[in-house]
Write a protein that holds these residues in place. Structure first.
Motif, PDB file in Angstrom:
ATOM      1  N   VAL A 168     -24.369  31.438  -5.846  1.00 38.60           N
ATOM      2  CA  VAL A 168     -25.814  31.572  -6.055  1.00 38.60           C
ATOM      3  C   VAL A 168     -26.185  31.250  -7.497  1.00 38.60           C
ATOM      4  CG1 VAL A 168     -27.727  33.221  -6.116  1.00 38.60           C
ATOM      5  CG2 VAL A 168     -26.108  33.276  -4.222  1.00 38.60           C
ATOM      6  N   LYS A 169     -27.233  30.424  -7.635  1.00 38.50           N
ATOM      7  CA  LYS A 169     -27.811  30.149  -8.945  1.00 38.50           C
ATOM      8  C   LYS A 169     -29.255  30.651  -8.908  1.00 38.50           C
ATOM      9  CE  LYS A 169     -24.898  26.272 -10.024  1.00 38.50           C
ATOM     10  NZ  LYS A 169     -24.740  24.841 -10.125  1.00 38.50           N
ATOM     11  N   ILE A 170     -29.582  31.525  -9.844  1.00 42.57           N
ATOM     12  CA  ILE A 170     -30.920  32.130  -9.860  1.00 42.57           C
ATOM     13  C   ILE A 170     -32.000  31.051  -9.917  1.00 42.57           C
ATOM     14  CG2 ILE A 170     -32.513  33.511 -11.287  1.00 42.57           C
ATOM     15  CD1 ILE A 170     -30.708  35.254  -9.638  1.00 42.57           C
ATOM     16  N   TYR A 171     -31.801  30.011 -10.719  1.00 41.88           N
ATOM     17  CA  TYR A 171     -32.807  28.966 -10.858  1.00 41.88           C
ATOM     18  C   TYR A 171     -33.068  28.244  -9.536  1.00 41.88           C
ATOM     19  CZ  TYR A 171     -35.414  25.037 -12.766  1.00 41.88           C
ATOM     20  OH  TYR A 171     -36.386  24.113 -13.025  1.00 41.88           O
ATOM     21  N   ASN A 172     -32.080  28.180  -8.649  1.00 40.50           N
ATOM     22  CA  ASN A 172     -32.251  27.548  -7.345  1.00 40.50           C
ATOM     23  C   ASN A 172     -32.801  28.501  -6.294  1.00 40.50           C
ATOM     24  OD1 ASN A 172     -31.378  25.060  -8.210  1.00 40.50           O
ATOM     25  ND2 ASN A 172     -29.245  25.435  -7.659  1.00 40.50           N
ATOM     26  N   SER A 173     -33.027  29.755  -6.670  1.00 38.17           N
ATOM     27  CA  SER A 173     -33.533  30.749  -5.726  1.00 38.17           C
ATOM     28  C   SER A 173     -34.964  31.183  -6.026  1.00 38.17           C
ATOM     29  CB  SER A 173     -32.629  31.987  -5.745  1.00 38.17           C
ATOM     30  OG  SER A 173     -31.303  31.631  -5.422  1.00 38.17           O
ATOM     31  N   PHE A 174     -35.311  31.263  -7.312  1.00 35.20           N
ATOM     32  CA  PHE A 174     -36.634  31.732  -7.735  1.00 35.20           C
ATOM     33  C   PHE A 174     -37.108  30.922  -8.932  1.00 35.20           C
ATOM     34  CE2 PHE A 174     -34.006  35.400  -6.449  1.00 35.20           C
ATOM     35  CZ  PHE A 174     -34.643  35.730  -5.265  1.00 35.20           C
ATOM     36  N   ARG A 175     -38.412  30.941  -9.157  1.00 33.45           N
ATOM     37  CA  ARG A 175     -39.009  30.355 -10.360  1.00 33.45           C
ATOM     38  C   ARG A 175     -40.059  31.330 -10.878  1.00 33.45           C
ATOM     39  NH1 ARG A 175     -38.039  24.576  -9.831  1.00 33.45           N
ATOM     40  NH2 ARG A 175     -35.913  24.587  -9.009  1.00 33.45           N
ATOM     41  N   LEU A 176     -40.416  31.187 -12.138  1.00 30.39           N
ATOM     42  CA  LEU A 176     -41.443  32.047 -12.722  1.00 30.39           C
ATOM     43  C   LEU A 176     -42.740  31.928 -11.930  1.00 30.39           C
ATOM     44  CD1 LEU A 176     -40.950  31.499 -16.561  1.00 30.39           C
ATOM     45  CD2 LEU A 176     -40.325  33.502 -15.219  1.00 30.39           C
ATOM     46  N   GLY A 177     -43.364  33.057 -11.647  1.00 32.44           N
ATOM     47  CA  GLY A 177     -44.624  33.064 -10.911  1.00 32.44           C
ATOM     48  C   GLY A 177     -44.483  33.189  -9.413  1.00 32.44           C
ATOM     49  N   ASP A 178     -43.265  33.043  -8.878  1.00 40.05           N
ATOM     50  CA  ASP A 178     -43.058  33.195  -7.431  1.00 40.05           C
ATOM     51  C   ASP A 178     -43.386  34.627  -6.996  1.00 40.05           C
ATOM     52  OD1 ASP A 178     -42.175  30.595  -7.317  1.00 40.05           O
ATOM     53  OD2 ASP A 178     -40.103  31.084  -6.801  1.00 40.05           O
ATOM     54  N   ILE A 179     -43.965  34.740  -5.811  1.00 40.45           N
ATOM     55  CA  ILE A 179     -44.190  36.056  -5.199  1.00 40.45           C
ATOM     56  C   ILE A 179     -43.053  36.271  -4.202  1.00 40.45           C
ATOM     57  CG2 ILE A 179     -45.762  37.522  -3.881  1.00 40.45           C
ATOM     58  CD1 ILE A 179     -46.857  36.667  -6.637  1.00 40.45           C
ATOM     59  N   VAL A 180     -42.340  37.391  -4.367  1.00 35.87           N
ATOM     60  CA  VAL A 180     -41.165  37.660  -3.528  1.00 35.87           C
ATOM     61  C   VAL A 180     -41.296  38.978  -2.780  1.00 35.87           C
ATOM     62  CG1 VAL A 180     -39.613  36.338  -5.002  1.00 35.87           C
ATOM     63  CG2 VAL A 180     -39.894  38.755  -5.416  1.00 35.87           C
ATOM     64  N   GLU A 229     -38.357  21.636  -3.540  1.00 35.76           N
ATOM     65  CA  GLU A 229     -37.816  22.474  -4.603  1.00 35.76           C
ATOM     66  C   GLU A 229     -36.969  23.559  -3.962  1.00 35.76           C
ATOM     67  OE1 GLU A 229     -40.621  24.026  -7.453  1.00 35.76           O
ATOM     68  OE2 GLU A 229     -41.707  22.127  -7.571  1.00 35.76           O
ATOM     69  N   PRO A 230     -35.844  23.905  -4.598  1.00 33.95           N
ATOM     70  CA  PRO A 230     -34.989  24.954  -4.013  1.00 33.95           C
ATOM     71  C   PRO A 230     -35.597  26.344  -4.207  1.00 33.95           C
ATOM     72  CG  PRO A 230     -34.075  24.185  -6.094  1.00 33.95           C
ATOM     73  CD  PRO A 230     -35.265  23.338  -5.809  1.00 33.95           C
ATOM     74  N   ARG A 231     -35.484  27.188  -3.174  1.00 31.33           N
ATOM     75  CA  ARG A 231     -35.918  28.582  -3.221  1.00 31.33           C
ATOM     76  C   ARG A 231     -35.112  29.360  -2.197  1.00 31.33           C
ATOM     77  NH1 ARG A 231     -39.172  26.567  -6.508  1.00 31.33           N
ATOM     78  NH2 ARG A 231     -41.199  27.384  -7.071  1.00 31.33           N
ATOM     79  N   LYS A 232     -35.041  30.690  -2.371  1.00 30.24           N
ATOM     80  CA  LYS A 232     -34.502  31.558  -1.323  1.00 30.24           C
ATOM     81  C   LYS A 232     -35.718  32.029  -0.550  1.00 30.24           C
ATOM     82  CE  LYS A 232     -32.628  34.992   1.050  1.00 30.24           C
ATOM     83  NZ  LYS A 232     -33.325  35.621   2.142  1.00 30.24           N
ATOM     84  N   CYS A 233     -36.028  31.358   0.552  1.00 29.65           N
ATOM     85  CA  CYS A 233     -37.253  31.610   1.306  1.00 29.65           C
ATOM     86  C   CYS A 233     -37.125  32.818   2.224  1.00 29.65           C
ATOM     87  CB  CYS A 233     -37.617  30.385   2.142  1.00 29.65           C
ATOM     88  SG  CYS A 233     -37.841  28.910   1.170  1.00 29.65           S
ATOM     89  N   ALA A 234     -38.260  33.469   2.448  1.00 30.51           N
ATOM     90  CA  ALA A 234     -38.305  34.606   3.358  1.00 30.51           C
ATOM     91  C   ALA A 234     -38.663  34.113   4.748  1.00 30.51           C
ATOM     92  CB  ALA A 234     -39.343  35.624   2.885  1.00 30.51           C
ATOM     93  N   LYS A 235     -37.691  34.082   5.644  1.00 32.61           N
ATOM     94  CA  LYS A 235     -37.847  33.750   7.062  1.00 32.61           C
ATOM     95  C   LYS A 235     -38.978  32.767   7.352  1.00 32.61           C
ATOM     96  CE  LYS A 235     -37.193  36.201  11.350  1.00 32.61           C
ATOM     97  NZ  LYS A 235     -37.151  37.511  11.991  1.00 32.61           N
ATOM     98  N   PRO A 236     -38.803  31.500   7.045  1.00 34.41           N
ATOM     99  CA  PRO A 236     -39.896  30.533   7.268  1.00 34.41           C
ATOM    100  C   PRO A 236     -40.086  30.228   8.748  1.00 34.41           C
ATOM    101  CG  PRO A 236     -37.918  29.398   6.584  1.00 34.41           C
ATOM    102  CD  PRO A 236     -37.603  30.873   6.520  1.00 34.41           C
ATOM    103  N   ASP A 237     -41.297  29.804   9.079  1.00 33.53           N
ATOM    104  CA  ASP A 237     -41.583  29.328  10.437  1.00 33.53           C
ATOM    105  C   ASP A 237     -41.279  27.845  10.469  1.00 33.53           C
ATOM    106  OD1 ASP A 237     -42.473  31.784  11.353  1.00 33.53           O
ATOM    107  OD2 ASP A 237     -44.485  31.461  10.565  1.00 33.53           O
ATOM    108  N   ILE A 238     -40.128  27.512  10.997  1.00 31.00           N
ATOM    109  CA  ILE A 238     -39.708  26.108  11.038  1.00 31.00           C
ATOM    110  C   ILE A 238     -40.173  25.503  12.356  1.00 31.00           C
ATOM    111  CG2 ILE A 238     -37.749  24.545  10.966  1.00 31.00           C
ATOM    112  CD1 ILE A 238     -36.249  26.796   9.458  1.00 31.00           C
ATOM    113  N   PRO A 239     -41.007  24.449  12.314  1.00 31.70           N
ATOM    114  CA  PRO A 239     -41.469  23.858  13.549  1.00 31.70           C
ATOM    115  C   PRO A 239     -40.322  23.210  14.309  1.00 31.70           C
ATOM    116  CG  PRO A 239     -42.167  22.540  11.668  1.00 31.70           C
ATOM    117  CD  PRO A 239     -41.511  23.788  11.128  1.00 31.70           C
ATOM    118  N   LEU A 240     -40.335  23.347  15.618  1.00 33.01           N
ATOM    119  CA  LEU A 240     -39.296  22.727  16.451  1.00 33.01           C
ATOM    120  C   LEU A 240     -39.557  21.233  16.548  1.00 33.01           C
ATOM    121  CD1 LEU A 240     -39.169  25.375  19.283  1.00 33.01           C
ATOM    122  CD2 LEU A 240     -37.499  25.048  17.468  1.00 33.01           C
ATOM    123  N   PRO A 241     -38.497  20.427  16.581  1.00 28.86           N
ATOM    124  CA  PRO A 241     -38.706  18.974  16.716  1.00 28.86           C
ATOM    125  C   PRO A 241     -39.325  18.648  18.068  1.00 28.86           C
ATOM    126  CG  PRO A 241     -36.368  19.538  16.818  1.00 28.86           C
ATOM    127  CD  PRO A 241     -37.097  20.798  16.493  1.00 28.86           C
TER     128      PRO A 241
END
Length: 196
Positions: free
Chosen positions: A118-130, A182-194
């Motif tokens: 894990v790299k913090i920079y690839n998980s969060f950025r300044l200003g992100d709401i988590v 951009e890389p982030r550690k996302c909270a359970k996204p709604d991924i559309p089905l193909p």
């Protein structure tokens, strides 16, 4: 004006509205004034002659939410280092915080697997709401937080271009304006089905 009950609840009739103005915490219906919040009734004398009296209901003390182990919080990333992200806690559960609380998401608490990569920079950025879980009361300054569960992580982010980003996978968000990833550690996204 008749004697007012000191403590009132919403909907409690306070007095006739004739010659009296509804202040904060009070509303007028028909020919009466009613309390709209829980609190203490106060009658304010007019500042100049000929003005009506003002009736208000003030809350005694608004309770602030306090984080506890197991609480789910919502906060904003305010500082980052290579090993941790510092979060200003804004909401605990569904209750806003009146006081300033800080939490730390350490690199080993970002996700449940491959913690050493894990790299913090690839998980969060300044200003992100988590959204995160309190896992420890931490030290005197900060709570320890975790985003290791699927439903935890970044819930709102802005891209470098200043546009809102949408999650497209567990580890990436896309700018709605430039379509860059951009890389982030996302909270359970709604991924559309193909489409078939």
């Amino acid at each position: 004006m008749p004697n007012l009950t000191k403590y009132v609840t919403p909907g409690r009739r306070l007095c006739f509205s004739e010659g009296v103005t509804a202040g904060p915490g009070v509303y007028e219906r028909g020919e009466y004034l009613y309390a709209s919040v829980v609190g203490v009734v106060q009658e304010l004398a007019p500042t100049t002659e000929g003005e009506p009296r003002v009736v208000t209901v003030t809350r005694e003390k608004v309770h602030s939410a306090v984080p506890d182990v197991g609480s789910i919080i919502t906060g904003k990333v305010i500082r980052m280092t290579t090993k941790e992200a510092v979060v200003s806690i804004m909401v605990v559960g569904n209750m806003p915080c009146k006081d300033d609380f800080q939490g730390i998401i350490r690199s080993q608490d970002v996700r449940a697997t491959e913690k050493d990569k894990v790299k913090i920079y690839n998980s969060f950025r300044l200003g992100d709401i988590v959204r995160a879980e309190v896992i420890s009361l931490g030290d005197a300054r900060s709570y320890y937080l975790s985003t290791a569960k699927n439903e935890l992580g970044v819930i709102y982010a802005q891209s470098v271009a200043g546009a809102v980003m949408i999650p497209i996978s567990w580890q990436e968000m896309q700018c709605t304006k430039t379509k860059t990833m951009e890389p982030r550690k996302c909270a359970k996204p709604d991924i559309p089905l193909p489409e078939k």
